[in-house]
Design an enzyme around this catalytic site. Structure first.
Site, PDB file in Angstrom:
ATOM      1  CD  GLU A  27     181.240  49.716  50.236  1.00 24.83           C
ATOM      2  OE1 GLU A  27     182.091  50.385  49.656  1.00 24.83           O
ATOM      3  OE2 GLU A  27     180.415  50.206  51.048  1.00 24.83           O
ATOM      4  CD  GLU A  28     178.614  52.116  53.294  1.00 25.21           C
ATOM      5  OE1 GLU A  28     179.717  52.556  53.695  1.00 25.21           O
ATOM      6  OE2 GLU A  28     177.946  52.657  52.402  1.00 25.21           O
ATOM      7  CG  ASP A  85     170.734  54.986  29.179  1.00 23.85           C
ATOM      8  OD1 ASP A  85     169.976  54.052  29.487  1.00 23.85           O
ATOM      9  OD2 ASP A  85     170.323  56.103  28.822  1.00 23.85           O
ATOM     10  CG  ASP A  88     177.104  55.050  49.880  1.00 20.26           C
ATOM     11  OD1 ASP A  88     177.374  54.019  49.257  1.00 20.26           O
ATOM     12  OD2 ASP A  88     177.764  55.460  50.857  1.00 20.26           O
ATOM     13  CG  ASP A 120     168.395  58.641  31.701  1.00 20.52           C
ATOM     14  OD1 ASP A 120     168.382  57.422  31.433  1.00 20.52           O
ATOM     15  OD2 ASP A 120     167.878  59.496  30.957  1.00 20.52           O
TER      16      ASP A 120
END
Length: 318
Positions: free
Chosen positions: A172-173, A307, A138, A303
């Site tokens: 953002e936090e 993709d 995060d 992964d």
């Protein structure tokens, strides 16, 4: 992903069919990772390269007090690292400053040359961590995957029909401050050129789920179809409603979509049966904690989601 925020109301404009889905590009040959009809022209994003970016972000945090939070030197060093990669790859980059909490924040925006600038497809992620840890899931995970997808655009010398813009948001936090500052700074005619914004906040959770934003039907379908091609079931994302940077765009009437692998909520027994992992345990047990390091990443989820980002960029920009 920030801790909490009011639930955002979906605007009518965001729910309209946006015309983002153009005719699909020519299919590549199926592979075990990209089977059948799910395989389009997007290249495979090497997960080792995404993980290398995460290692760099970890090193930056380690050298700067253990975090990459707004107002701390680790955040600016993170911006500098990503900007250097994009500049070398031929992007036009700009760093936009804002102030919140008495400190200067930074958004990094990168434009790929070409494409119809009257139709802009954006993809982004927040780059800041909380002050309690390095923020590798995060949101190093989303930031690194968006970066590697942008670098793949350069390697492939993609010539999309739409103009491509990538962004990494600050603070953002602290309440979506960076992305809101960016949207607010755009003249109305510039906002209207953004045909879609794709958000990637936490995509490598160690006990992962596969969640898809349902804010726009056309974008949602691209992601759901991709994962269906991998025989991976998805669920609608609800844990993070209004809690990440897509909300800044959604509130401005811009179509949004994105991916998420879960934060502090617990994985149910049904979800564990569907996705594997441990029922009754948080999707990310290190959420907003010091243990959110490079060890706090599920490589398979990282992964697959990396993709999926490339697939969406290639398809939605065609």
């Amino acid at each position: 992903m920030k801790l909490s925020a009011p639930i955002r109301t979906l605007t009518a404009a965001a729910l309209l069919t946006t015309g983002l889905l153009a005719a699909p590009m020519a299919s590549a040959a199926p592979t075990p990772e990209r089977p059948g009809a799910a395989a389009l022209a997007a290249p495979d994003i090497p997960v080792a390269d995404v993980k290398a970016h995460l290692s760099e972000l970890q090193s930056i945090a380690d050298a700067n007090g253990g975090n990459r939070a707004h107002g701390e030197p680790g955040y600016k060093a993170s911006i500098d690292y990503i900007k250097a990669k994009l500049d070398a790859a031929g992007f036009t980059t700009s760093v936009k400053e804002f102030t919140t909490g008495g400190s200067t924040g930074y958004n990094l925006v990168a434009d790929w040359p070409g494409g119809d600038e009257g139709q802009v497809l954006m993809a982004g992620a927040h780059l800041d961590s909380v002050d309690s840890g390095p923020g590798i899931n995060d949101n190093g995970s989303g930031s690194a995957a968006v970066l590697e997808t942008a670098l793949a655009v350069s390697r492939e010398q993609l010539k999309p029909a739409k103009h491509l813009r990538f962004a990494w948001w600050g603070a953002e936090e602290l309440g979506l401050v960076g992305s809101q500052n960016y949207v607010d700074s755009l003249p109305e005619d510039e906002r209207s050129k953004i045909s879609g914004y794709l958000n990637f906040d936490m995509i490598g959770s160690p006990n992962p789920g596969y969640f898809v934003y349902d804010d726009d039907p056309a974008i949602e379908k691209v992601f759901k179809d991709y994962f269906a091609g991998l025989n991976v079931q998805t669920e609608i994302e609800t844990e993070g409603d209004g809690r990440s940077d897509h909300a800044s765009f959604l509130d401005a009437g811009i179509p949004v979509g994105g991916l998420f692998t879960g934060a502090g909520n617990s994985k149910s027994s049904a979800q564990a049966e569907k996705w594997g992992g441990t029922a009754g345990e948080a999707f990310d047990r290190c959420y907003h904690s010091s243990c959110d390091t490079t060890k706090n990443i599920d490589e398979t989820a990282l992964d697959r989601n990396s993709d999926a980002i490339a697939h969406a960029i290639w398809e939605l920009s065609s």
